[in-house]
Design a protein around this motif. Structure first.
Motif, PDB file in Angstrom:
ATOM      1  N   MET A  34       0.840  -1.171   0.000  1.00  0.00           N
ATOM      2  CA  MET A  34       0.000   0.000   0.000  1.00  0.00           C
ATOM      3  C   MET A  34       0.892   1.245   0.000  1.00  0.00           C
ATOM      4  SD  MET A  34      -3.118   1.117   2.513  1.00  0.00           S
ATOM      5  CE  MET A  34      -4.038  -0.278   1.971  1.00  0.00           C
ATOM      6  N   ARG A  35       0.522   2.198  -0.823  1.00  0.00           N
ATOM      7  CA  ARG A  35       1.256   3.466  -0.881  1.00  0.00           C
ATOM      8  C   ARG A  35       0.527   4.508  -0.056  1.00  0.00           C
ATOM      9  NH1 ARG A  35       4.989   4.628  -5.397  1.00  0.00           N
ATOM     10  NH2 ARG A  35       5.297   2.653  -6.425  1.00  0.00           N
ATOM     11  N   LYS A  36       1.322   5.402   0.520  1.00  0.00           N
ATOM     12  CA  LYS A  36       0.767   6.516   1.278  1.00  0.00           C
ATOM     13  C   LYS A  36       1.302   7.801   0.650  1.00  0.00           C
ATOM     14  CE  LYS A  36       0.430   6.051   5.664  1.00  0.00           C
ATOM     15  NZ  LYS A  36       0.652   6.006   7.122  1.00  0.00           N
ATOM     16  N   LEU A  37       0.368   8.681   0.248  1.00  0.00           N
ATOM     17  CA  LEU A  37       0.726   9.935  -0.407  1.00  0.00           C
ATOM     18  C   LEU A  37       0.079  11.101   0.313  1.00  0.00           C
ATOM     19  CD1 LEU A  37      -0.091   8.912  -4.105  1.00  0.00           C
ATOM     20  CD2 LEU A  37       2.119   8.751  -2.984  1.00  0.00           C
ATOM     21  N   SER A  38       0.700  12.255   0.180  1.00  0.00           N
ATOM     22  CA  SER A  38       0.138  13.502   0.689  1.00  0.00           C
ATOM     23  C   SER A  38      -0.093  14.425  -0.503  1.00  0.00           C
ATOM     24  CB  SER A  38       1.106  14.157   1.671  1.00  0.00           C
ATOM     25  OG  SER A  38       0.655  15.441   2.036  1.00  0.00           O
ATOM     26  N   ILE A  39      -1.288  15.009  -0.583  1.00  0.00           N
ATOM     27  CA  ILE A  39      -1.552  15.950  -1.684  1.00  0.00           C
ATOM     28  C   ILE A  39      -0.813  17.248  -1.393  1.00  0.00           C
ATOM     29  CG2 ILE A  39      -3.286  17.274  -2.938  1.00  0.00           C
ATOM     30  CD1 ILE A  39      -5.288  15.071  -2.332  1.00  0.00           C
ATOM     31  N   ASP A  40       0.136  17.574  -2.257  1.00  0.00           N
ATOM     32  CA  ASP A  40       0.941  18.780  -2.101  1.00  0.00           C
ATOM     33  C   ASP A  40       0.217  20.000  -2.668  1.00  0.00           C
ATOM     34  OD1 ASP A  40       3.610  20.064  -1.508  1.00  0.00           O
ATOM     35  OD2 ASP A  40       3.489  20.440  -3.676  1.00  0.00           O
ATOM     36  N   ARG A  41      -0.355  19.829  -3.868  1.00  0.00           N
ATOM     37  CA  ARG A  41      -1.011  20.953  -4.534  1.00  0.00           C
ATOM     38  C   ARG A  41      -1.826  20.419  -5.706  1.00  0.00           C
ATOM     39  NH1 ARG A  41       4.186  20.543  -6.009  1.00  0.00           N
ATOM     40  NH2 ARG A  41       4.699  20.506  -8.221  1.00  0.00           N
ATOM     41  N   PHE A  42      -2.610  21.308  -6.289  1.00  0.00           N
ATOM     42  CA  PHE A  42      -3.374  20.983  -7.486  1.00  0.00           C
ATOM     43  C   PHE A  42      -2.844  21.821  -8.639  1.00  0.00           C
ATOM     44  CE2 PHE A  42      -6.181  19.659  -4.118  1.00  0.00           C
ATOM     45  CZ  PHE A  42      -6.681  18.458  -4.596  1.00  0.00           C
ATOM     46  N   GLU A  43      -2.686  21.188  -9.788  1.00  0.00           N
ATOM     47  CA  GLU A  43      -2.268  21.865 -11.014  1.00  0.00           C
ATOM     48  C   GLU A  43      -3.195  21.405 -12.121  1.00  0.00           C
ATOM     49  OE1 GLU A  43       1.873  21.340 -11.898  1.00  0.00           O
ATOM     50  OE2 GLU A  43       2.512  22.252 -10.012  1.00  0.00           O
ATOM     51  N   GLY A  44      -4.078  22.292 -12.542  1.00  0.00           N
ATOM     52  CA  GLY A  44      -5.039  21.925 -13.574  1.00  0.00           C
ATOM     53  C   GLY A  44      -5.924  20.790 -13.092  1.00  0.00           C
ATOM     54  N   ASN A  45      -5.975  19.718 -13.864  1.00  0.00           N
ATOM     55  CA  ASN A  45      -6.805  18.560 -13.529  1.00  0.00           C
ATOM     56  C   ASN A  45      -6.050  17.499 -12.731  1.00  0.00           C
ATOM     57  OD1 ASN A  45      -9.051  19.611 -14.851  1.00  0.00           O
ATOM     58  ND2 ASN A  45      -8.366  18.790 -16.816  1.00  0.00           N
ATOM     59  N   PHE A  46      -4.914  17.869 -12.157  1.00  0.00           N
ATOM     60  CA  PHE A  46      -4.097  16.891 -11.435  1.00  0.00           C
ATOM     61  C   PHE A  46      -3.822  17.331 -10.009  1.00  0.00           C
ATOM     62  CE2 PHE A  46      -3.228  15.965 -15.825  1.00  0.00           C
ATOM     63  CZ  PHE A  46      -3.165  14.583 -15.852  1.00  0.00           C
ATOM     64  N   ALA A  47      -3.783  16.350  -9.122  1.00  0.00           N
ATOM     65  CA  ALA A  47      -3.285  16.547  -7.762  1.00  0.00           C
ATOM     66  C   ALA A  47      -1.844  16.083  -7.774  1.00  0.00           C
ATOM     67  CB  ALA A  47      -4.097  15.717  -6.772  1.00  0.00           C
ATOM     68  N   ILE A  48      -0.930  16.950  -7.359  1.00  0.00           N
ATOM     69  CA  ILE A  48       0.477  16.590  -7.266  1.00  0.00           C
ATOM     70  C   ILE A  48       0.695  16.074  -5.845  1.00  0.00           C
ATOM     71  CG2 ILE A  48       2.859  17.369  -7.526  1.00  0.00           C
ATOM     72  CD1 ILE A  48       1.050  17.501 -10.096  1.00  0.00           C
ATOM     73  N   CYS A  49       1.086  14.798  -5.752  1.00  0.00           N
ATOM     74  CA  CYS A  49       1.179  14.117  -4.463  1.00  0.00           C
ATOM     75  C   CYS A  49       2.610  13.682  -4.178  1.00  0.00           C
ATOM     76  CB  CYS A  49       0.286  12.883  -4.465  1.00  0.00           C
ATOM     77  SG  CYS A  49      -1.433  13.243  -4.846  1.00  0.00           S
ATOM     78  N   GLU A  50       2.980  13.759  -2.907  1.00  0.00           N
ATOM     79  CA  GLU A  50       4.301  13.346  -2.455  1.00  0.00           C
ATOM     80  C   GLU A  50       4.177  12.010  -1.738  1.00  0.00           C
ATOM     81  OE1 GLU A  50       7.615  14.751   0.814  1.00  0.00           O
ATOM     82  OE2 GLU A  50       6.305  16.258  -0.082  1.00  0.00           O
ATOM     83  N   GLU A  51       5.033  11.065  -2.111  1.00  0.00           N
ATOM     84  CA  GLU A  51       5.019   9.757  -1.453  1.00  0.00           C
ATOM     85  C   GLU A  51       5.599   9.891  -0.051  1.00  0.00           C
ATOM     86  OE1 GLU A  51       5.877   5.155  -2.538  1.00  0.00           O
ATOM     87  OE2 GLU A  51       7.265   6.627  -3.353  1.00  0.00           O
ATOM     88  N   LEU A  52       4.929   9.280   0.925  1.00  0.00           N
ATOM     89  CA  LEU A  52       5.366   9.355   2.307  1.00  0.00           C
ATOM     90  C   LEU A  52       6.090   8.102   2.766  1.00  0.00           C
ATOM     91  CD1 LEU A  52       2.200  11.002   3.869  1.00  0.00           C
ATOM     92  CD2 LEU A  52       4.312  12.104   3.131  1.00  0.00           C
ATOM     93  N   ALA A  53       6.053   7.032   1.985  1.00  0.00           N
ATOM     94  CA  ALA A  53       6.724   5.781   2.355  1.00  0.00           C
ATOM     95  C   ALA A  53       8.221   5.904   2.133  1.00  0.00           C
ATOM     96  CB  ALA A  53       6.144   4.634   1.540  1.00  0.00           C
ATOM     97  N   ASP A  54       8.944   4.839   2.453  1.00  0.00           N
ATOM     98  CA  ASP A  54      10.388   4.824   2.248  1.00  0.00           C
ATOM     99  C   ASP A  54      10.716   5.153   0.803  1.00  0.00           C
ATOM    100  OD1 ASP A  54      10.820   4.092   4.856  1.00  0.00           O
ATOM    101  OD2 ASP A  54      10.821   1.948   4.393  1.00  0.00           O
TER     102      ASP A  54
END
Length: 87
Positions: A1-21
């Protein structure tokens, strides 16, 4: 399972940062050479309550859900830091 944090929105996309190793591969350098993996997820694929700072869980089948507990904990920690700056 991946864990991501939504950093920001750009157009029709959510730019997410991976929180796992972090693994070798796609990376972006930030302060102090921290390696960060970023992913773009179409906003139509996100749960309706997803916003900047929301913690997302992606299971092995690609289903996306919100981790409400961790989202609340991270927001509370951030608010505490912000409040400390104004004291």
């Amino acid at each position: 399972m991946r864990k991501l944090s939504i950093d920001r929105f750009e157009g029709n996309f959510a730019i997410c940062e991976e929180l796992a190793d972090q693994e070798a591969g796609v990376k972006k350098t930030r302060a102090k050479n921290k390696e960060v993996r970023l992913f773009g997820i179409e906003t139509k694929e996100l749960p309706g309550d997803a916003a900047e700072g929301t913690i997302l869980l992606i299971d092995d089948e690609g289903r996306i859900s919100v981790d409400l507990d961790e989202t609340k904990q991270r927001r509370a920690a951030l608010k505490k830091k912000q409040d400390a700056l104004w004291e």
